[in-house]
Scaffold this active site. Structure first.
Site, mmCIF file in Angstrom:
data_model
loop_
_atom_site.group_PDB
_atom_site.id
_atom_site.type_symbol
_atom_site.label_atom_id
_atom_site.label_comp_id
_atom_site.label_asym_id
_atom_site.label_seq_id
_atom_site.Cartn_x
_atom_site.Cartn_y
_atom_site.Cartn_z
ATOM 1 N N ASN A 183 0.959 -1.192 -0.091
ATOM 2 C CA ASN A 183 0.022 -0.080 0.085
ATOM 3 C C ASN A 183 0.834 1.322 0.007
ATOM 4 O O ASN A 183 0.424 2.510 -0.612
ATOM 5 C CB ASN A 183 -0.821 -0.076 1.369
ATOM 6 C CG ASN A 183 -0.330 -0.415 2.679
ATOM 7 O OD1 ASN A 183 0.160 -1.523 2.589
ATOM 8 N ND2 ASN A 183 -0.359 0.482 3.575
ATOM 9 N N GLN A 211 -4.842 -3.773 -2.096
ATOM 10 C CA GLN A 211 -4.500 -2.949 -2.999
ATOM 11 C C GLN A 211 -4.251 -3.305 -4.447
ATOM 12 O O GLN A 211 -4.216 -2.553 -5.373
ATOM 13 C CB GLN A 211 -3.246 -2.305 -2.493
ATOM 14 C CG GLN A 211 -3.222 -1.500 -1.256
ATOM 15 C CD GLN A 211 -3.993 -0.097 -1.230
ATOM 16 O OE1 GLN A 211 -4.346 0.298 -2.328
ATOM 17 N NE2 GLN A 211 -4.153 0.342 0.012
ATOM 18 N N ALA A 232 -13.881 -3.264 -0.154
ATOM 19 C CA ALA A 232 -14.557 -2.459 -1.204
ATOM 20 C C ALA A 232 -14.107 -1.106 -1.289
ATOM 21 O O ALA A 232 -14.214 -0.625 -2.253
ATOM 22 C CB ALA A 232 -16.153 -2.648 -0.690
ATOM 23 N N HIS A 233 -13.938 -0.368 -0.357
ATOM 24 C CA HIS A 233 -13.593 0.960 -0.285
ATOM 25 C C HIS A 233 -12.494 1.390 -0.996
ATOM 26 O O HIS A 233 -12.077 2.560 -1.224
ATOM 27 C CB HIS A 233 -13.742 1.504 1.051
ATOM 28 C CG HIS A 233 -12.563 1.442 2.061
ATOM 29 N ND1 HIS A 233 -11.490 2.286 1.966
ATOM 30 C CD2 HIS A 233 -12.075 0.520 2.833
ATOM 31 C CE1 HIS A 233 -10.806 1.917 3.140
ATOM 32 N NE2 HIS A 233 -10.855 0.800 3.381
ATOM 33 N N CYS A 355 -3.689 4.068 7.595
ATOM 34 C CA CYS A 355 -4.356 3.706 9.064
ATOM 35 C C CYS A 355 -3.314 4.231 10.111
ATOM 36 O O CYS A 355 -3.548 4.252 11.232
ATOM 37 C CB CYS A 355 -4.544 2.065 9.263
ATOM 38 S SG CYS A 355 -5.559 1.643 7.863
HETATM 39 N N1 PLP Z 1 -4.361 -4.040 3.931
HETATM 40 C C1 PLP Z 1 -3.799 -3.084 3.181
HETATM 41 C C2 PLP Z 1 -2.784 -3.592 2.292
HETATM 42 C C3 PLP Z 1 -4.409 -1.916 3.286
HETATM 43 O O1 PLP Z 1 -3.943 -1.175 2.354
HETATM 44 C C4 PLP Z 1 -5.524 -1.691 4.129
HETATM 45 C C5 PLP Z 1 -6.052 -0.175 4.062
HETATM 46 O O2 PLP Z 1 -5.449 0.687 4.158
HETATM 47 C C6 PLP Z 1 -5.989 -2.821 4.928
HETATM 48 C C7 PLP Z 1 -5.363 -4.045 4.588
HETATM 49 C C8 PLP Z 1 -7.041 -2.604 5.638
HETATM 50 O O3 PLP Z 1 -8.340 -2.424 4.910
HETATM 51 P P1 PLP Z 1 -9.822 -1.930 5.434
HETATM 52 O O4 PLP Z 1 -9.838 -0.607 5.475
HETATM 53 O O5 PLP Z 1 -10.817 -2.319 4.535
HETATM 54 O O6 PLP Z 1 -9.767 -2.601 6.954
#
Ligand code: PLP
Length: 412
Positions: A183, A211, A232-233, A355
């Protein structure tokens, strides 16, 4: 989560503002959102209008519970099953192999905790230092409860060193978890070696494709994986909906109990509207993946050329590694990334994964690639999306160039 900030200078200080304005965290003044250039599509994407249209009836007009035995419940159930087919088609899976969840974080927890729970005595997890925190923190949590957790180092280009796999995966390993695309850097993994290592020792293989799906071609049969987490987002669907792909005959222990939904794999009343939206988003992603990728590559190239043409000390992270078409991580030598963001408040980018970037610290991904903390704190991630235009890129460059110059001057 990325906070959108606005400039301190020349802003009206008016609390009575329309909802299209965002609050500036520096001066508490307001700035119109349309002033912003959003280049943070790896953090999240807008719900596409087709997706929104498909979702709306399921909030009110068709509010039924997909677990109800009556006809209206069956109608909701049918809608969920259509979405299950759409999501399965996107990754080459069978619909029965799709378990709906609240997003990738939950899918990853279910994959790792569930794999260990059903592994009859195996307690090992093997993952990589550049994984998302959803993987690293879940593995660490399991390690606190008796699992052994091996975190593989990566090379300077963000790839797993095949030699490091030797001896890391063994007959005690329950699950190997390696992401398909990073990501923060966009680095695309070659999963062949890790999958083979897992297979050799009878361990399950999980991959975080959050991603990757919708941006590059990913097929569960071709990749020969057991478990995959998606959200989904990240593909123009709603937030709070995701899925775990679970290969047929693979057993995972449920993490959420009560009601036996999703074939006893994930209990809880289904988010019908969200799932319907996810299905439509998945279908659109399959249709538009190649054209989206082509446009993204062009825009990312314009961004890099624009910045490098006007600034010295601009370096693309993992430049020669195969990366997602929409993602570039750029180091601006001698300019702190947070300071650049503060000086370019109308450009919405990220200095780390969405995050964790509310708490600025050098990225664990970049440091795992061997970058000193100081260099890592000079990196910004740019990610384009369907709405991004060449004009956006040109404008972002026009804002970033003086911002970087200003930060360098002040800190020189
Ligand atoms: N894994 C990756 C590589 C991500 O980029 C993200 C979110 O940024 C996640 C997991 C977590 O996804 P979610 O927001 O659907 O919990």
């Amino acid at each position: 989560m990325q906070i959108i900030v606005a400039a301190a200078e020349n802003q009206p200080h008016n609390d009575d503002v329309p909802p299209s304005w965002v609050r500036c965290i520096y001066c508490h003044g307001r700035r119109e959102m349309s002033d912003h250039i959003y280049l943070d599509y790896n953090a999240t994407t807008p719900v596409s209008l087709e997706v929104l249209d498909a979702m709306v009836p399921w909030f009110n007009e068709r509010f039924w519970n997909a677990a109800s035995a009556h006809t209206l419940g069956m109608v909701a159930r049918d809608a969920v099953e259509i979405a299950r087919h759409q999501v399965a088609d996107l990754i080459g899976a069978h619909p029965n192999e799709i378990v709906f969840t609240s997003g990738s974080t939950e899918s990853i927890n279910l994959a790792l905790v569930g794999a260990l729970g059903s592994s009859s005595g195996r307690t090992g997890i093997v993952t990589a230092a550049t994984e998302h925190k959803a993987v690293l923190d879940t593995a660490a949590w399991l390690a606190e409860r008796g699992a052994y957790n091996r975190v593989l180092p990566v090379t300077a280009s963000g790839e797993i060193d095949p030699e490091m796999l030797v001896g890391s995966v063994d007959e005690h390993t329950a699950v190997v978890s390696i992401m398909a695309a990073n990501n923060e850097t966009g680095v695309i993994a070659d999963l062949t070696g890790p999958v083979e290592a897992a297979r050799r020792f009878g361990a399950l293989f999980h991959t975080d494709v959050t991603q990757a799906v919708g941006r590059i071609n990913f097929d569960v049969e071709h990749s020969d994986i057991d478990l995959a987490s998606l959200s989904a987002h990240k593909m123009y669907g709603p937030k709070g909906v995701g899925a775990l792909y679970v290969r047929r005959n693979v057993q995972i222990e449920p993490v959420i109990h009560g009601g036996g939904h999703e074939n006893n794999r994930r209990s809880g009343t289904l988010n019908v509207a969200g799932i319907v939206g996810f299905g439509v988003a998945a279908e659109l992603a399959a249709k538009q993946r190649d054209s989206d990728a082509e446009r993204s590559l062009q825009l990312i190239s314009e961004l890099v050329v624009g910045l490098a043409g006007q600034l010295d000390g601009v370096g693309v992270v993992a430049e020669s590694t195969t990366r997602l078409p929409n993602t570039v991580n750029i180091r601006f030598a001698g300019a702190d990334a947070e300071a650049i963001m503060a000086n370019a408040p109308t450009v919405a980018v990220s200095s780390g994964s969405a995050c964790t970037s509310m708490f600025p610290h050098p990225s664990h991904v970049l440091m795992a690639m061997g970058m000193p903390a100081e260099d890592a704190s000079e990196c910004l991630r740019f990610s384009t999306g369907r709405p991004t235009t060449s004009k956006d890129v040109t404008e972002a460059v026009a804002v970033l160039v003086p911002a970087v110059t200003r930060v360098r001057e002040v800190t020189r």
